[in-house]
Design a protein around this motif. Structure first.
Motif, PDB file in Angstrom:
ATOM      1  N   VAL A 199       0.864  -1.180   0.000  1.00  0.00           N
ATOM      2  CA  VAL A 199       0.000   0.000   0.000  1.00  0.00           C
ATOM      3  C   VAL A 199       0.900   1.229   0.000  1.00  0.00           C
ATOM      4  O   VAL A 199       1.725   1.396   0.901  1.00  0.00           O
ATOM      5  CB  VAL A 199      -0.915   0.031   1.246  1.00  0.00           C
ATOM      6  N   ASN A 219      -7.061   0.240  -5.915  1.00  0.00           N
ATOM      7  CA  ASN A 219      -6.296  -0.976  -5.669  1.00  0.00           C
ATOM      8  C   ASN A 219      -5.903  -1.690  -6.950  1.00  0.00           C
ATOM      9  O   ASN A 219      -5.622  -2.876  -6.946  1.00  0.00           O
ATOM     10  CB  ASN A 219      -7.085  -1.918  -4.755  1.00  0.00           C
ATOM     11  N   ASN A 220      -5.891  -0.944  -8.036  1.00  0.00           N
ATOM     12  CA  ASN A 220      -5.575  -1.583  -9.310  1.00  0.00           C
ATOM     13  C   ASN A 220      -4.358  -0.946  -9.976  1.00  0.00           C
ATOM     14  O   ASN A 220      -4.268  -0.912 -11.189  1.00  0.00           O
ATOM     15  CB  ASN A 220      -6.798  -1.556 -10.228  1.00  0.00           C
ATOM     16  N   SER A 227      -2.115  -1.191  -3.967  1.00  0.00           N
ATOM     17  CA  SER A 227      -3.031  -0.093  -3.638  1.00  0.00           C
ATOM     18  C   SER A 227      -2.304   1.220  -3.444  1.00  0.00           C
ATOM     19  O   SER A 227      -1.173   1.254  -2.957  1.00  0.00           O
ATOM     20  CB  SER A 227      -3.791  -0.425  -2.342  1.00  0.00           C
TER      21      SER A 227
END
Ligand SMILES: *[C@@H]1O[C@H](CO)[C@@H](O)[C@H](O)[C@H]1NC(C)=O
Ligand SMILES: *[C@@H]1O[C@H](CO)[C@@H](O)[C@H](O)[C@H]1NC(C)=O
Ligand SMILES: *[C@@H]1O[C@H](CO)[C@@H](O)[C@H](O)[C@H]1NC(C)=O
Ligand SMILES: *[C@@H]1O[C@H](CO)[C@@H](O)[C@H](O)[C@H]1NC(C)=O
Length: 137
Positions: free
Chosen positions: A46, A108-109, A126
């Motif tokens: 992330v 998140n892609n 993400s």
């Protein structure tokens, strides 16, 4: 998805090849078909907008000679975006520090594409906003 990426990579390579001499192009094509495995970012990564992160990849099977022009581009939904996160580094180093862009929509892609002469795509990861990060969302 992969096909689009490959086509983009080939187009980028073809464009970069135009300015170089035929001899060095031939040498590069033999020496540089190396697509290092990207370690990070990966599916558990992330990134928070505006923060610095290292993109890392496996250099264990790196060829002796690698042409210049390595870059890291941001991908979204498996498609190459116009956002270049880093360029002009040595692929053999195995990592490069990037700043997560602040002008992207949290999602998140995302992926990164590491370009040497071939393009290698990371897993999708993400990106969150600083506010989401503070709130622990
Ligand atoms: C995935 O990326 C994180 C950093 O975002 C890293 O700490 C972790 O080791 C990576 N996982 C694997 C399996 O390499
Ligand atoms: C990136 O990796 C280098 C070398 O391991 C390290 O010195 C640096 O602190 C790292 N930067 C970040 C943002 O993790
Ligand atoms: C790598 O490049 C250098 C300088 O261009 C050259 O002297 C050397 O022979 C090359 N090594 C290999 C393994 O191709
Ligand atoms: C990718 O994420 C963005 C931002 O959340 C969203 O606008 C877009 O629809 C997503 N695409 C897919 C295929 O999920």
């Amino acid at each position: 998805m992969q096909f689009t990426l490959l086509a983009s990579a080939l187009a980028a390579f073809a464009a970069s090849a135009v300015s170089a001499s035929p001899v060095s192009n031939a040498a590069r094509m033999i020496l540089d078909v190396w697509a290092p495995t990207i370690i990070s970012p990966n599916a558990s990564t992330v990134w928070t907008e505006g923060q610095q992160y290292n993109v890392t990849w496996d250099t264990s099977n790196a060829p002796v000679n690698i042409s210049n022009g390595a870059s890291v581009r941001l991908g979204e939904d498996g498609q190459l975006t116009e956002t270049t996160l880093a360029s002009g580094f040595d692929l053999r180093q195995g990592w490069v520090t990037i700043t997560c862009p602040s002008d992207v929509i949290p999602g998140n892609n995302y992926s990164i594409i590491l370009f040497g002469d071939s393009g290698d795509q990371s897993e999708q990861f993400s990106i969150i906003s600083p506010m989401q990060s503070i709130l622990g969302l």
